[in-house]
Design a protein around this motif. Structure first.
Motif, short mmCIF file in Angstrom:
data_model
loop_
_atom_site.label_atom_id
_atom_site.label_comp_id
_atom_site.label_asym_id
_atom_site.label_seq_id
_atom_site.Cartn_x
_atom_site.Cartn_y
_atom_site.Cartn_z
N PRO A 93 0.81 -1.23 0.00
CA PRO A 93 0.00 0.00 0.00
C PRO A 93 0.84 1.27 0.00
O PRO A 93 0.53 2.23 -0.72
CB PRO A 93 -0.84 -0.13 1.28
N ARG A 94 1.88 1.32 0.80
CA ARG A 94 2.76 2.49 0.80
C ARG A 94 3.44 2.69 -0.54
O ARG A 94 3.57 3.82 -1.04
CB ARG A 94 3.80 2.37 1.91
N LEU A 95 3.88 1.58 -1.14
CA LEU A 95 4.61 1.68 -2.39
C LEU A 95 3.72 2.19 -3.52
O LEU A 95 4.18 2.98 -4.38
CB LEU A 95 5.19 0.30 -2.75
N ILE A 96 2.47 1.79 -3.54
CA ILE A 96 1.56 2.23 -4.60
C ILE A 96 1.40 3.76 -4.57
O ILE A 96 1.48 4.45 -5.60
CB ILE A 96 0.20 1.52 -4.47
N GLY A 149 5.22 10.30 -4.40
CA GLY A 149 6.57 10.51 -3.89
C GLY A 149 6.69 10.10 -2.43
O GLY A 149 5.70 10.06 -1.68
N GLY A 150 7.90 9.84 -2.05
CA GLY A 150 8.12 9.37 -0.69
C GLY A 150 7.98 10.43 0.37
O GLY A 150 7.80 10.11 1.56
N GLU A 151 8.02 11.73 0.03
CA GLU A 151 7.92 12.80 0.99
C GLU A 151 6.48 13.19 1.29
O GLU A 151 6.24 14.03 2.16
CB GLU A 151 8.67 14.03 0.46
N ASN A 152 5.53 12.61 0.61
CA ASN A 152 4.13 12.93 0.83
C ASN A 152 3.70 12.50 2.23
O ASN A 152 4.12 11.45 2.73
CB ASN A 152 3.27 12.29 -0.25
N GLY A 153 2.82 13.29 2.85
CA GLY A 153 2.38 12.98 4.20
C GLY A 153 1.59 11.68 4.28
O GLY A 153 1.73 10.90 5.23
N LEU A 154 0.73 11.44 3.30
CA LEU A 154 -0.03 10.20 3.29
C LEU A 154 0.88 8.99 3.16
O LEU A 154 0.66 7.96 3.82
CB LEU A 154 -1.04 10.23 2.14
N ILE A 194 13.85 0.77 4.24
CA ILE A 194 12.72 1.07 3.34
C ILE A 194 11.89 2.22 3.89
O ILE A 194 11.68 3.24 3.21
CB ILE A 194 11.86 -0.18 3.14
N LYS A 195 11.41 2.09 5.12
CA LYS A 195 10.49 3.09 5.65
C LYS A 195 11.18 4.43 5.87
O LYS A 195 10.72 5.47 5.38
CB LYS A 195 9.87 2.59 6.95
N LEU A 196 12.28 4.42 6.60
CA LEU A 196 12.97 5.67 6.86
C LEU A 196 13.63 6.24 5.61
O LEU A 196 13.88 7.44 5.52
CB LEU A 196 14.02 5.48 7.97
N GLY A 197 13.90 5.41 4.65
CA GLY A 197 14.47 5.92 3.41
C GLY A 197 13.50 6.81 2.65
O GLY A 197 13.93 7.71 1.91
N THR A 198 12.21 6.60 2.84
CA THR A 198 11.22 7.44 2.18
C THR A 198 10.76 8.58 3.07
O THR A 198 10.13 9.51 2.59
CB THR A 198 9.99 6.58 1.79
N LEU A 199 11.03 8.48 4.37
CA LEU A 199 10.60 9.54 5.28
C LEU A 199 11.64 10.65 5.38
O LEU A 199 11.37 11.69 5.93
CB LEU A 199 10.32 8.96 6.67
#
Length: 284
Positions: A219-222, A228-233, A279-284
């Protein structure tokens, strides 16, 4: 030999001087010393024993000793059991860490497996604890790795702006890298589970951990591919899916290795931290 011929060593008295031997079973002449009462009388206060016949061996000690519970299994003592008694306890009692006696269920097809991880995780993990899932795990993780590169803003821009001959090997290498990372992290989780007393097989554990890693981050990847990875959602979905992955990892290890949930969570801790940092922190 001469001594034997001359009769040496024998009683050479005349026959009339030899003592007459009493027939077998009759008492001989009274001995020169005072005759004692037979059987001997025990002193006052001593435990009485049953009289024994003349000529029978005397057995010292109580012929009918009272058996104490603490001496039932000592040498020289026996303990009687009935036919339905089990001296070693209930043989059918459950023992933590013991492998299941019968298979937990047939192998699920890949569609039922993928949907079961999301909709019915507990029975799915229990049923697949004895079945390898290499096919679905490798395919799903490789496809996830192909798309995961587009969830990172910088990596997505490089892949889009690169030529086709450069982008294809780059994407394929990313997919293969996620497969290798999933194999390593799954092996670490399995090793920790066995160290904590688990009894599961390594193939189902590694395969199911790869599926959990890929499915929970979908779901996050979609949304990250388009927003983009910086989006709040995307960030909120990243934390939510990470918590969901932790719950599924704990449940999977608990069912696959027959461990309580605190130990199952501890076995999954390294894989969860690695997913969060890579993965997670790489997009945050």
């Amino acid at each position: 030999m001469a001594g034997f011929r001359n009769g040496r060593g024998r009683d050479n008295r005349p026959p009339q001087q030899q003592p007459q031997q009493a027939p077998y079973g009759y008492n001989a002449a009274p001995p020169p010393y005072p005759q004692q009462q037979w059987p001997p009388q025990a002193p006052q206060g001593a435990p009485q024993r049953a009289p024994q016949g003349y000529g029978e061996p005397e057995y010292f000690g109580d012929p009918y000793p009272q058996q104490h519970p603490g001496t039932a299994n000592n040498p020289g003592h026996t303990q009687a059991f009935s036919i339905h008694d089990d001296p070693y306890g209930d043989a059918a009692a459950y023992q933590a860490g013991a492998a299941p006696v019968v298979p937990t269920g047939p192998r699920l097809p890949w569609k039922a497996l993928l949907s079961g991880i999301v909709l019915r995780p507990a029975p799915t993990f229990l049923q697949m604890r004895d079945h390898p899932v290499w096919g679905p795990a490798l395919v799903v993780t490789f496809l996830y790795g192909l798309l995961a590169i587009f969830g990172f803003d910088k990596a997505r821009d490089e892949a889009i702006n690169a030529t086709l001959s450069t982008a294809i090997p780059y994407v394929l290498m990313t997919g293969a890298g996620f497969v290798v990372a999933g194999l390593i992290l799954g092996a670490v989780t399995h090793t920790l589970a066995r160290q904590l007393g688990g009894d599961g097989s390594w193939q189902p554990t590694v395969g199911l951990s790869m599926l959990i890693m890929s499915i929970t981050d979908a779901p996050r990847l979609i949304f990250a591919v388009f927003l983009g990875g910086e989006n709040g959602l995307v960030q909120v979905l990243g934390w939510a899916t990470w918590l969901a992955a932790g719950a599924l990892f704990t449940l999977m290890v608990s069912r696959s290795h027959d461990l309580p949930w605190p130990k199952a969570l501890g076995a999954s801790a390294i894989q969860l931290i690695a997913l969060l940092s890579l993965i997670k922190l790489g997009t945050l």
